[in-house]
Scaffold this active site. Structure first.
Site, short mmCIF file in Angstrom:
data_model
loop_
_atom_site.label_atom_id
_atom_site.label_comp_id
_atom_site.label_asym_id
_atom_site.label_seq_id
_atom_site.Cartn_x
_atom_site.Cartn_y
_atom_site.Cartn_z
N SER A 1 -9.27 15.99 78.22
CA SER A 1 -9.64 16.69 76.91
C SER A 1 -10.33 18.01 77.41
O SER A 1 -10.92 18.02 78.54
CB SER A 1 -10.89 15.87 76.24
OG SER A 1 -11.78 15.19 77.14
N LYS B 1 -9.94 11.55 81.37
CA LYS B 1 -10.66 12.42 82.23
C LYS B 1 -11.10 13.52 81.17
O LYS B 1 -10.56 14.56 80.65
CB LYS B 1 -9.61 13.26 83.06
CG LYS B 1 -9.98 14.50 83.52
CD LYS B 1 -11.08 14.87 84.44
CE LYS B 1 -11.39 16.37 84.82
NZ LYS B 1 -12.61 16.71 83.79
N GLY C 1 -6.00 21.51 76.35
CA GLY C 1 -6.80 22.46 77.14
C GLY C 1 -5.81 23.68 77.47
O GLY C 1 -4.86 24.06 76.52
N SER C 2 -5.84 24.31 78.27
CA SER C 2 -5.14 25.57 78.55
C SER C 2 -3.66 25.60 78.93
O SER C 2 -3.26 24.24 79.56
CB SER C 2 -5.97 26.38 79.66
OG SER C 2 -5.69 25.80 80.90
N GLU D 1 -1.51 20.15 73.49
CA GLU D 1 -2.02 21.13 72.46
C GLU D 1 -2.43 22.37 73.61
O GLU D 1 -3.51 21.64 74.30
CB GLU D 1 -2.77 20.78 71.52
CG GLU D 1 -1.84 19.84 70.66
CD GLU D 1 -0.70 20.56 70.11
OE1 GLU D 1 -0.66 21.58 69.92
OE2 GLU D 1 0.10 19.60 69.67
N CYS E 1 -9.32 27.12 69.91
CA CYS E 1 -7.92 27.50 70.20
C CYS E 1 -7.15 28.16 69.10
O CYS E 1 -6.15 28.91 69.15
CB CYS E 1 -7.18 26.23 70.39
SG CYS E 1 -7.25 24.94 68.99
N GLU F 1 -4.57 35.19 75.91
CA GLU F 1 -5.81 34.55 75.29
C GLU F 1 -7.00 34.52 76.00
O GLU F 1 -7.25 34.59 77.28
CB GLU F 1 -5.69 32.77 75.49
CG GLU F 1 -6.70 32.04 74.72
CD GLU F 1 -6.52 30.66 74.74
OE1 GLU F 1 -6.23 30.03 75.97
OE2 GLU F 1 -6.67 29.81 73.81
P1 NAD Z 1 -8.83 23.58 80.59
O1 NAD Z 1 -7.33 23.62 80.77
O2 NAD Z 1 -9.63 24.47 81.60
O3 NAD Z 1 -9.39 22.05 80.72
C1 NAD Z 1 -8.94 21.12 80.05
C2 NAD Z 1 -9.11 19.81 80.76
O4 NAD Z 1 -8.30 19.55 81.88
C3 NAD Z 1 -10.52 19.62 81.21
O5 NAD Z 1 -10.76 18.23 81.08
C4 NAD Z 1 -10.27 20.05 82.65
O6 NAD Z 1 -11.50 19.49 83.56
C5 NAD Z 1 -9.07 19.40 82.89
N1 NAD Z 1 -8.30 19.81 84.17
C6 NAD Z 1 -8.18 21.16 84.70
N2 NAD Z 1 -7.38 21.24 85.81
C7 NAD Z 1 -6.92 19.93 85.81
C8 NAD Z 1 -5.92 19.49 86.82
N3 NAD Z 1 -5.34 20.42 87.79
N4 NAD Z 1 -5.82 18.12 86.66
C9 NAD Z 1 -6.13 17.41 85.78
N5 NAD Z 1 -7.10 17.93 84.78
C10 NAD Z 1 -7.54 19.03 84.80
O7 NAD Z 1 -9.16 23.97 79.21
P2 NAD Z 1 -10.79 24.13 78.38
O8 NAD Z 1 -11.26 25.24 78.93
O9 NAD Z 1 -11.54 22.99 78.45
O10 NAD Z 1 -10.39 24.49 76.70
C11 NAD Z 1 -9.87 25.66 76.40
C12 NAD Z 1 -8.49 25.68 76.25
O11 NAD Z 1 -7.88 24.51 75.41
C13 NAD Z 1 -8.06 27.07 75.49
O12 NAD Z 1 -6.85 27.39 76.12
C14 NAD Z 1 -7.70 26.46 74.20
O13 NAD Z 1 -6.85 27.39 73.28
C15 NAD Z 1 -7.07 25.20 74.27
N6 NAD Z 1 -7.15 24.30 73.39
C16 NAD Z 1 -6.06 24.15 72.61
C17 NAD Z 1 -6.26 23.17 71.46
C18 NAD Z 1 -5.06 23.06 70.33
O14 NAD Z 1 -5.09 22.16 69.72
N7 NAD Z 1 -3.80 23.90 70.73
C19 NAD Z 1 -7.38 22.57 70.87
C20 NAD Z 1 -8.55 22.73 71.64
C21 NAD Z 1 -8.47 23.80 72.91
#
Ligand code: NAD
Length: 541
Positions: free
Chosen positions: A187, A212, A265-266, A293, A327, A425
């Site tokens: 998440s 996670k 996430g990203s 997403e 997002c 972004e």
């Molecule tokens: P992030 O990718 O940094 O982290 C997301 C999750 O991935 C976190 O729990 C993080 O700890 C985990 N993570 C990071 N590296 C990992 C790895 N190597 N292995 C496993 N897990 C790992 O994203 P964030 O900063 O938490 O959220 C922001 C991003 O999420 C933005 O890009 C945003 O656009 C996107 N987002 C998209 C939507 C959608 O519906 N499209 C909704 C909300 C957020």
């Protein structure tokens, strides 16, 4: 006994409380904020229903006041990741064969607990831990979470009732089996509702998960976990393991029972996880379901027929609410030359009325961005714009991280539609505007379509129906959620199923039945009443 065809009524969307001065909810949230801010809690891992303390700890702090510690959390090591997978696989034996009605009942009870008993707990945790003002917390942590839990139970009932035809000689059924293994749920920090839905949607369809959570939203994630348990979610169905993403991902994705990933996430993180899955493909028992997403570079495209006041309001709300950390947040705008000076006049005056500060003070429209890494990243983009010859910072551009991670609402004006901040972004309160010649409407729509790899949300403002239809055609694949005369944020469960394509994800539409379908592996069962007894066919005579 389960001799029932059970139906769930279509729910109504949860009411949004206003938190206006003098309202009962305003007093309730204040009390809960004071309670959570005055103490420090401990967040353990929760594996197989047991709280685990590893002693390897980290701190959860307030983005608005980063010296203020809200919690100490325990981090998973390799042993705990393995234990979480084992616990999930054990829990699966009973959970996967339980009637869906029992699982839906837990989802509906969790919704009621959040709507009534824990509304202020989950909202306050989201405000303090993720830096959301009270309204942003309310529409996310309370309302959207509740909507996901209630609507998904209803969507599930519709999915399960979908059955093939039978004839007088045969009976046909589809059994909606949960996936054969466990789901890895990952998440993001920015939505409590997403953290909840990533897990509870898969659990509702009979799956078990290893979760996670994002480190920067652990406070609300932990409360969610406790609420699910109070709602009756059995031990091991969701296993909560905070810790270092890279280590956890490496380990989980190397397990033969890995059967799906529900990620938000990203784009960069999702891509790296997808590559790991591809490399490990031969290990798995099934082709895993990958639902992700990811990011966005969401646009507001304005036709000369639009109302300038509506456009300015959409920019302020769409780009700056929750500090641009949605997002779906608008982060690029295309405005016709003939309208720019009027839009800018209104926009400038609105921005001058925006207050930036702590979530505890309700007069603040903008609060802190999530952490130092994010603050520095956003400020780097602003510096690039400041130094560029093809861009000008016309509002904001200032940040201060002394106490909290505060960035003023920033507007960059560029004469280059391909400028960096029109493409990438940023995930902060930064809007880049490109002013186009009125006669180049279609040409600029094509530029908008091609500029960024993302395709999550986008809005078109127009009072000319033909101009709108042109935009809709050219931008057909530019956004998975497309808005007419509205800001591109604020999708509501059951009304606007959410998700984007291209680099924005797999577009499996959270908040609708399409997402739930990904968490089942249907089995078709044909029963023949009078089986054939002769292998020969009439044509052979
Ligand atoms: P992030 O990718 O940094 O982290 C997301 C999750 O991935 C976190 O729990 C993080 O700890 C985990 N993570 C990071 N590296 C990992 C790895 N190597 N292995 C496993 N897990 C790992 O994203 P964030 O900063 O938490 O959220 C922001 C991003 O999420 C933005 O890009 C945003 O656009 C996107 N987002 C998209 C939507 C959608 O519906 N499209 C909704 C909300 C957020």
């Amino acid at each position: 006994m389960n001799n029932t065809i059970f139906t769930i009524n279509k729910p109504a969307n949860e009411k949004v409380y206003s938190y206006a001065e003098g309202s009962p909810e305003r007093a309730e949230i204040k009390e809960e904020l004071d309670r959570q801010a005055s103490g420090e809690i401990e967040i353990p891992l929760i594996i197989g229903g047991r709280e685990i303390r590893t002693g390897n700890t980290g701190k959860v702090v307030m983005p608005c006041n980063h010296r203020h510690v809200l919690a100490t959390y325990h981090k998973a090591g390799e042993k705990e990741v393995k234990d979480a997978i084992d616990a999930a696989m054990r829990a699966r034996e009973k959970w996967a064969v339980l009637s869906w009605v029992e699982r839906a009942s837990i989802s509906l009870k969790a919704a009621d607990l959040i709507a009534e008993k824990y509304r202020y707990v989950i909202n306050a945790a989201t405000m303090l831990g993720q830096g959301k003002n009270v309204y942003q917390a309310e529409i996310d942590a309370a309302v959207e979470t509740v909507d996901f839990l209630r609507f998904n139970a209803w969507f599930a009932s519709q999915i399960y009732s979908g059955q093939p035809s039978s004839t007088s000689e045969q009976m046909n059924r589809i059994e909606y089996r949960p996936l054969e293994g466990f789901v890895f749920t990952v998440s993001p920090f920015n939505f409590t509702a997403i953290a909840s839905n990533l897990n509870m949607s898969v659990a509702l369809m009979g799956n078990v998960s290893v979760w996670k959570p994002a480190t920067t939203s652990l406070l609300s994630s932990y409360y969610l976990m406790k609420i699910y348990r109070e709602a009756g979610l059995p031990d091991g169905v969701i296993n909560f393991i905070p810790g270092r993403g890279a280590m956890i991902g490496e380990f989980v994705l190397a397990h033969p029972g890995f059967s799906g990933m529900h990620f938000t996430g990203s784009n960069a993180t999702f891509n790296s996880l997808w590559k790991k899955v591809a490399n490990n493909l031969s290990i798995y028992r099934n082709y895993p379901r990958l639902v992700g997403e990811t990011g966005g570079k969401d646009f507001i495209f304005v036709h000369k027929s639009a109302d300038p006041g509506e456009v300015a309001t959409a920019i302020v709300r769409g780009a700056f609410e929750y500090q641009g950390q949605k997002c779906s947040a608008a982060s690029r705008a295309y405005i016709p030359e003939s309208m720019w000076s009027v839009v800018w006049g209104t926009l400038e005056s609105m921005i001058s009325n925006i207050k930036v500060g702590d979530v505890m003070d309700n007069s603040n429209f903008i609060n802190a961005v999530i952490d130092e890494k994010s603050f520095d990243n956003i400020m780097d983009y602003i510096e690039i714009a400041r130094k560029s010859d093809s861009a000008e910072i016309v509002a904001g551009g200032i940040g201060d991280k002394t106490k909290g991670y505060y960035i003023q609402p920033t507007v960059i004006l560029t004469e280059d539609p391909e400028f960096l901040t029109m493409r990438e972004e940023i995930f902060g309160p930064v809007m880049t505007v490109y002013v186009y010649p009125d006669r180049d409407y279609e040409k600029t729509l094509n530029i908008c379509n091609e500029t960024s790899p993302y395709a999550l949300t986008g809005a078109v403002f127009s009072r000319d129906r033909y101009a709108f239809v042109t935009a809709c055609r050219i931008l057909r694949y530019a956004a998975g959620n497309f808005y007419i005369n509205d800001k591109p944020t604020g999708a509501v469960v059951g009304l606007q199923p959410f998700g984007g394509a291209r680099a924005s994800g797999t577009n499996d539409k959270a908040g609708g039945p399409l997402n739930l379908i990904r968490w089942v592996s249907p089995r078709t069962i044909k029963e023949t009443f009078l089986p054939a007894t002769d292998f020969r066919y009439p044509f052979m005579d």
